[in-house]
Design a protein around this motif. Structure first.
Motif, PDB file in Angstrom:
ATOM      1  N   GLU A   1       0.826  -1.208   0.000  1.00  0.00           N
ATOM      2  CA  GLU A   1       0.000   0.000   0.000  1.00  0.00           C
ATOM      3  C   GLU A   1       0.863   1.262   0.000  1.00  0.00           C
ATOM      4  N   LYS A   2       1.931   1.267   0.799  1.00  0.00           N
ATOM      5  CA  LYS A   2       2.841   2.419   0.833  1.00  0.00           C
ATOM      6  C   LYS A   2       3.524   2.613  -0.521  1.00  0.00           C
ATOM      7  N   ALA A   3       3.964   1.513  -1.117  1.00  0.00           N
ATOM      8  CA  ALA A   3       4.627   1.590  -2.421  1.00  0.00           C
ATOM      9  C   ALA A   3       3.654   2.096  -3.490  1.00  0.00           C
TER      10      ALA A   3
ATOM     11  N   GLY B   1       3.672   5.502  -6.095  1.00  0.00           N
ATOM     12  CA  GLY B   1       3.693   5.299  -7.534  1.00  0.00           C
ATOM     13  C   GLY B   1       4.600   4.173  -8.006  1.00  0.00           C
ATOM     14  N   SER B   2       5.001   3.295  -7.112  1.00  0.00           N
ATOM     15  CA  SER B   2       5.865   2.174  -7.493  1.00  0.00           C
ATOM     16  C   SER B   2       5.101   1.145  -8.309  1.00  0.00           C
TER      17      SER B   2
ATOM     18  N   ASP C   1      11.639  -0.563  -9.149  1.00  0.00           N
ATOM     19  CA  ASP C   1      11.732   0.887  -9.136  1.00  0.00           C
ATOM     20  C   ASP C   1      11.691   1.449  -7.715  1.00  0.00           C
ATOM     21  N   SER C   2      11.665   0.559  -6.722  1.00  0.00           N
ATOM     22  CA  SER C   2      11.662   1.027  -5.334  1.00  0.00           C
ATOM     23  C   SER C   2      12.101  -0.115  -4.411  1.00  0.00           C
ATOM     24  N   ALA C   3      12.470   0.280  -3.204  1.00  0.00           N
ATOM     25  CA  ALA C   3      12.819  -0.698  -2.174  1.00  0.00           C
ATOM     26  C   ALA C   3      12.248  -0.204  -0.845  1.00  0.00           C
ATOM     27  N   LEU C   4      11.698  -1.108  -0.074  1.00  0.00           N
ATOM     28  CA  LEU C   4      11.132  -0.799   1.231  1.00  0.00           C
ATOM     29  C   LEU C   4      11.761  -1.682   2.273  1.00  0.00           C
ATOM     30  N   ILE C   5      12.071  -1.103   3.403  1.00  0.00           N
ATOM     31  CA  ILE C   5      12.529  -1.890   4.542  1.00  0.00           C
ATOM     32  C   ILE C   5      11.367  -1.956   5.516  1.00  0.00           C
TER      33      ILE C   5
END
Length: 121
Positions: A70-72, A76-77, A116-120
């Motif tokens: 949801e955050k990504a 716009g990821s 196109d993104s990375a989340l920890i």
């Protein structure tokens, strides 16, 4: 049988359709769509990887993945790498689908592409 006379206009009884019913249907349909879309699913490849590595996710970890998706999405990821303690997931944000999963121990010398993104988490 109705008693109809010649030259008399006949108005059949028709059910009255309220616009409120359609609003409820739309609202329910939207809620159902959002609920389905908010649940992350796993591709066959990801399921095999989880089994090979002996990984089973708890409800809390699944919720973290859902929150991460949801955050990504808000940012716009489209494809994201999600890191969670000792686990890593490549997730298709558009499809709410985990494409692959691995332990971080196995990530040494691995290249993750097409993200196109990375989340920890």
């Amino acid at each position: 049988m109705a008693n109809i006379q010649v030259n008399q206009v006949y108005y059949p009884k028709q059910p009255v359709q309220s616009s409120q019913k359609q609003a409820t249907k739309t609202s329910f349909a939207e809620q159902l769509k959002q609920t389905i879309q908010s649940q992350v699913s796993f591709s066959h490849h990801a399921q095999v990887r989880l089994e090979q590595n002996g990984i089973s996710l708890s409800d809390q970890q699944l919720q973290q993945l859902n929150d991460g998706v949801e955050k990504a999405r808000e940012k716009g990821s489209k494809e994201s790498l999600m890191l969670m303690k000792d686990l890593a997931f490549v997730v298709s944000i558009k499809n709410n689908k985990v494409i692959t999963a691995m332990k971080q121990d196995n990530m040494e010398n691995q290249i993750v592409t097409n993200i196109d993104s990375a989340l920890i988490l």
